[in-house]
Design a protein around this motif. Structure first.
Motif, PDB file in Angstrom:
ATOM      1  N   LEU A   1       5.528  30.301  36.986  1.00 51.35           N
ATOM      2  CA  LEU A   1       5.663  31.313  38.035  1.00 51.35           C
ATOM      3  C   LEU A   1       4.338  31.698  38.671  1.00 51.35           C
ATOM      4  O   LEU A   1       4.285  32.654  39.441  1.00 51.35           O
ATOM      5  CB  LEU A   1       6.337  32.564  37.455  1.00 51.35           C
TER       6      LEU A   1
ATOM      7  N   VAL B   1       5.844  34.793  41.485  1.00 52.86           N
ATOM      8  CA  VAL B   1       6.485  35.714  40.549  1.00 52.86           C
ATOM      9  C   VAL B   1       7.799  36.239  41.091  1.00 52.86           C
ATOM     10  O   VAL B   1       8.751  36.494  40.342  1.00 52.86           O
ATOM     11  CB  VAL B   1       5.538  36.886  40.206  1.00 52.86           C
TER      12      VAL B   1
ATOM     13  N   GLY C   1      11.039  34.731  39.910  1.00 55.42           N
ATOM     14  CA  GLY C   1      11.180  34.686  38.466  1.00 55.42           C
ATOM     15  C   GLY C   1      12.589  34.463  37.962  1.00 55.42           C
ATOM     16  O   GLY C   1      12.861  33.543  37.172  1.00 55.42           O
TER      17      GLY C   1
ATOM     18  N   CYS D   1      13.871  30.905  36.322  1.00 62.12           N
ATOM     19  CA  CYS D   1      14.285  31.009  34.921  1.00 62.12           C
ATOM     20  C   CYS D   1      15.754  30.638  34.753  1.00 62.12           C
ATOM     21  O   CYS D   1      16.118  29.904  33.829  1.00 62.12           O
ATOM     22  CB  CYS D   1      14.037  32.431  34.410  1.00 62.12           C
TER      23      CYS D   1
ATOM     24  N   TYR E   1      10.465  40.063  34.482  1.00 61.38           N
ATOM     25  CA  TYR E   1      10.849  39.410  35.731  1.00 61.38           C
ATOM     26  C   TYR E   1      12.233  39.848  36.216  1.00 61.38           C
ATOM     27  O   TYR E   1      12.704  39.369  37.250  1.00 61.38           O
ATOM     28  CB  TYR E   1      10.856  37.888  35.557  1.00 61.38           C
TER      29      TYR E   1
END
Length: 334
Positions: free
Chosen positions: A144, A148, A151, A155, A245
């Motif tokens: 990331l 970010v 996230g 994920c 996140y």
């Protein structure tokens, strides 16, 4: 925010539950539910939730099945494993395998991993752990870098693939995830807001023998509130940190919107899911065009030339213009 939270009977005069008895036995109620409105004591809440999950499992697990349970260590997957362990104890030849994905989130994942390991050890359930580093060459924190804000999406895509790999390695015939009623309602509304009817209608729970292991979501009949209070009454609630996140992008906003609507109009989330199911019944399984596509980079299943995992990992040409967004994942696996 206006949210109808789980209200414990503290005995104080200021509590809405003070002096209220269970609708079924008049013992002290621990939760007030709506649609239909009722108050339940600890024993009747646990029995009610277990019965609904048991009904949701009917016809979904057969004798001899190996069930891969996605176990993050959080509350949803925790209750899922506990209930499956109890409800399937007498099922002939059914074997549970808990699979935990270590995304590699510093300062967060350690506690949830410990919670998952403690639970499986106590229940005597086989436990396997797979890491992003081993599967994808880097942990989530590294993946990331400079993105970010993506996230949850990154994920979710990678965790879904990791769970599929773990389930296949465990020779699982079914994958069970901890998606709850709130999660399902959020996904329906997100697909509606995007105008993504195909994704809303598509139901892969039956799996495709050549590609997917069938998935089930036994906790989709329970709200997040019910799950939390059940764990408290069992003495199984573990206060864990929130993923750093979490809550970003569209899903976070939809979560807030639905919480407000559920507060003002109890039953909103159940009706939203019911509407989706009615559309599925009318449309039926959407016809597939041609053969199942395989990713040109990794050989995994894909909706185009490159699968979502390879797009997330940057295994694609910039000229393709392919973008990744939240519709490539159904969010938290519990």
């Amino acid at each position: 925010m206006k949210r109808r939270a789980a209200t414990m009977n503290s005995g104080s005069s200021g509590s809405p539950m003070a002096g209220s008895g269970c609708s079924l036995c008049e013992r002290p109620a621990v939760i007030r539910l709506f649609d239909p409105e009722r108050r339940l004591c600890a024993d009747h809440l646990l029995a009610d939730c277990a019965e609904r999950v048991d009904d949701a499992l009917k016809g979904r697990i057969a004798p001899g099945d190996r069930v891969a349970v996605g176990l993050s260590g959080g509350k949803d997957s925790r209750l899922l494993l506990i209930l499956l362990h109890r409800l399937l104890a007498s099922s002939e030849g059914v074997h549970l395998v808990a699979i935990t994905i270590d995304e590699g989130i510093a300062g967060y994942r350690e506690e949830t991993m410990e919670a998952a390991a403690e639970l499986t050890s106590r229940l005597g359930v086989e436990h396997r752990v797979l890491s992003f580093s081993d599967l994808f060459g880097a942990d989530l924190d590294a993946l990331l870098t400079n993105r970010v804000e993506q996230g949850c999406t990154v994920c979710g895509v990678l965790r879904r693939r990791a769970l599929e790999v773990g389930a296949a390695d465990a020779d699982a015939t079914v994958i069970a995830t901890g998606h709850n009623l709130d999660d399902e309602a959020q996904s329906v509304l997100m697909n509606l807001l995007r105008g993504d009817l195909p994704r809303m209608v598509l139901d892969t729970s039956g799996g495709l023998p050549e590609c997917f292991i069938p998935r089930i979501k036994p906790l989709s009949v329970l709200s997040e509130k019910e799950i939390t209070v059940c764990l408290m009454m069992m003495g199984e609630f573990v206060d864990l940190p929130e993923c750093p996140y979490a809550g970003g992008a569209l899903r976070g906003e939809v979560r807030e919107i639905l919480a407000d609507l559920e507060f003002m109009y109890p039953g909103t989330m159940r009706r939203l899911i019911s509407s989706r199911d009615q559309v599925r019944d009318i449309v039926g399984m959407m016809p597939r065009q041609g053969e199942i596509q395989r990713c040109l980079r990794c050989g995994g299943t894909a909706s185009g030339e490159i699968c979502s995992v390879c797009r997330v990992l940057g295994r694609t040409d910039i000229s393709s213009g392919t973008m990744i967004d939240e519709r490539d994942t159904d969010g938290n696996d519990g």
